[in-house]
Design a protein around this motif. Structure first.
Motif, PDB file in Angstrom:
ATOM      1  N   THR A  52       0.758  -1.155   0.004  1.00  8.06           N
ATOM      2  CA  THR A  52       0.082  -0.041  -0.038  1.00  8.06           C
ATOM      3  C   THR A  52       0.779   1.266   0.056  1.00  8.06           C
ATOM      4  O   THR A  52       0.643   2.141  -0.670  1.00  8.06           O
TER       5      THR A  52
ATOM      6  N   MET B 146       0.943   4.127  -2.981  1.00  9.40           N
ATOM      7  CA  MET B 146       0.599   5.583  -2.852  1.00  9.40           C
ATOM      8  C   MET B 146       1.868   6.447  -3.301  1.00  9.40           C
ATOM      9  O   MET B 146       1.683   7.434  -3.967  1.00  9.40           O
TER      10      MET B 146
ATOM     11  N   LYS C 119      -6.947   4.025   3.421  1.00  4.22           N
ATOM     12  CA  LYS C 119      -6.799   3.892   1.918  1.00  4.22           C
ATOM     13  C   LYS C 119      -7.849   3.225   1.321  1.00  4.22           C
ATOM     14  O   LYS C 119      -8.386   3.486   0.538  1.00  4.22           O
TER      15      LYS C 119
ATOM     16  N   SER D 108     -11.059   5.831   1.694  1.00  5.81           N
ATOM     17  CA  SER D 108     -10.827   6.854   0.951  1.00  5.81           C
ATOM     18  C   SER D 108     -10.971   6.388  -0.503  1.00  5.81           C
ATOM     19  O   SER D 108     -10.757   7.593  -1.649  1.00  5.81           O
TER      20      SER D 108
ATOM     21  N   GLU E 234      -8.826   4.968  -2.383  1.00  3.53           N
ATOM     22  CA  GLU E 234      -7.715   5.113  -3.035  1.00  3.53           C
ATOM     23  C   GLU E 234      -7.467   3.683  -3.734  1.00  3.53           C
ATOM     24  O   GLU E 234      -6.762   3.571  -4.745  1.00  3.53           O
TER      25      GLU E 234
END
Length: 253
Positions: free
Chosen positions: A151, A155, A207, A210, A212
């Motif tokens: 992760t 990002m 995450k 959100s 993402e």
């Protein structure tokens, strides 16, 4: 090794290398030079990452068995010296990643090995095979630590692509083959067995909330990061290399 007999796997799946194993190698500097060159080669050969990571743990005091393991890697390279990654336009810019962990796979300290690979538009752009910093008490914990690591990588890659004005707004896909780790990521209630990995849990779940990243389940047979976490047989390695986009330049059409 120019006239050596090629072999279809870089490591023997039945062999476990230990720190104090047999007789000491008489020329440790030669061992370090060769392993250093193999580390450089992993930049274009993801299938070597796990095996090179194992032999690089014995730089300080290599033994004969460790040297023989390095020679086996050379025999594997001899099988396809022109192998490398092929990048092609597949018509999309989707970011996706596969993560896996070999629970307590190291016989020396019983730490787990994390492996992941990240794709951009179907092309492999980032991968890693790394022993975890702490001992995992369950396979779900080992897998979840792997999820947290990839992760972070996802990002970073997304931020870089946004600065280059290249990234689209689609959620990044994260594939994992451990159902328990996926349930922990989506479950808002912390159980007692997950308290010691609470930071990783909060990070991954943040995450997810959100939008993402989105998590996906993938079967063990289709887990592309498998080659980063353990020793595999030749046919399995060949299958995963084809999925990773690694091809032999000198292979007949």
């Amino acid at each position: 090794m120019l006239d050596c007999k090629p072999i279809d796997s870089p490591m023997d799946p039945n062999q476990k290398l230990m720190a104090d194993q047999g007789e000491l190698f008489t020329d440790p500097e030669r061992y370090r030079r060769l392993v250093g060159k193999l580390i450089y080669l992993t930049i274009t050969r993801p299938d070597l990452s796990f095996a090179v990571g194992i032999v690089s743990q014995f730089m300080q005091a290599p033994h004969i068995d460790h040297w023989n393991a390095v020679l086996r890697i050379l025999r594997y390279i001899k099988k396809a010296p022109g192998q490398g990654l092929l990048y092609e336009d597949k018509g999309d810019s989707q970011i996706s990643g596969y993560c896996d962990a070999d629970w307590a796979g190291c016989p020396i300290d019983r730490r787990s090995t994390t492996g992941y690979c990240v794709f951009l538009g179907g092309n492999l752009i980032s991968w890693k095979s790394k022993k975890q910093n702490v001992v995992a008490r369950s396979s779900a914990e080992a897998e979840y630590r792997a999820m947290a690591l990839i992760t972070c990588e996802l990002m970073c890659i997304k931020q870089l692509l946004q600065e280059l004005k290249f990234c689209e707004g689609h959620p990044m896909k994260l594939y994992c083959d451990n159902q328990a780790a996926l349930h922990i990521a989506s479950n808002p209630v912390f159980h007692e067995r997950t308290k010691h990995i609470e930071v990783d849990c909060h990070f991954v779940r943040e995450k997810l909330l959100s939008k993402e990243i989105v998590t996906k389940f993938v079967t063990s047979n289709e887990q592309l990061a498998d080659v980063m976490t353990k020793s595999l047989r030749g046919p399995r390695i060949q299958f995963l290399c084809s999925k990773l986009g690694a091809y032999n330049l000198y292979a007949s059409a």
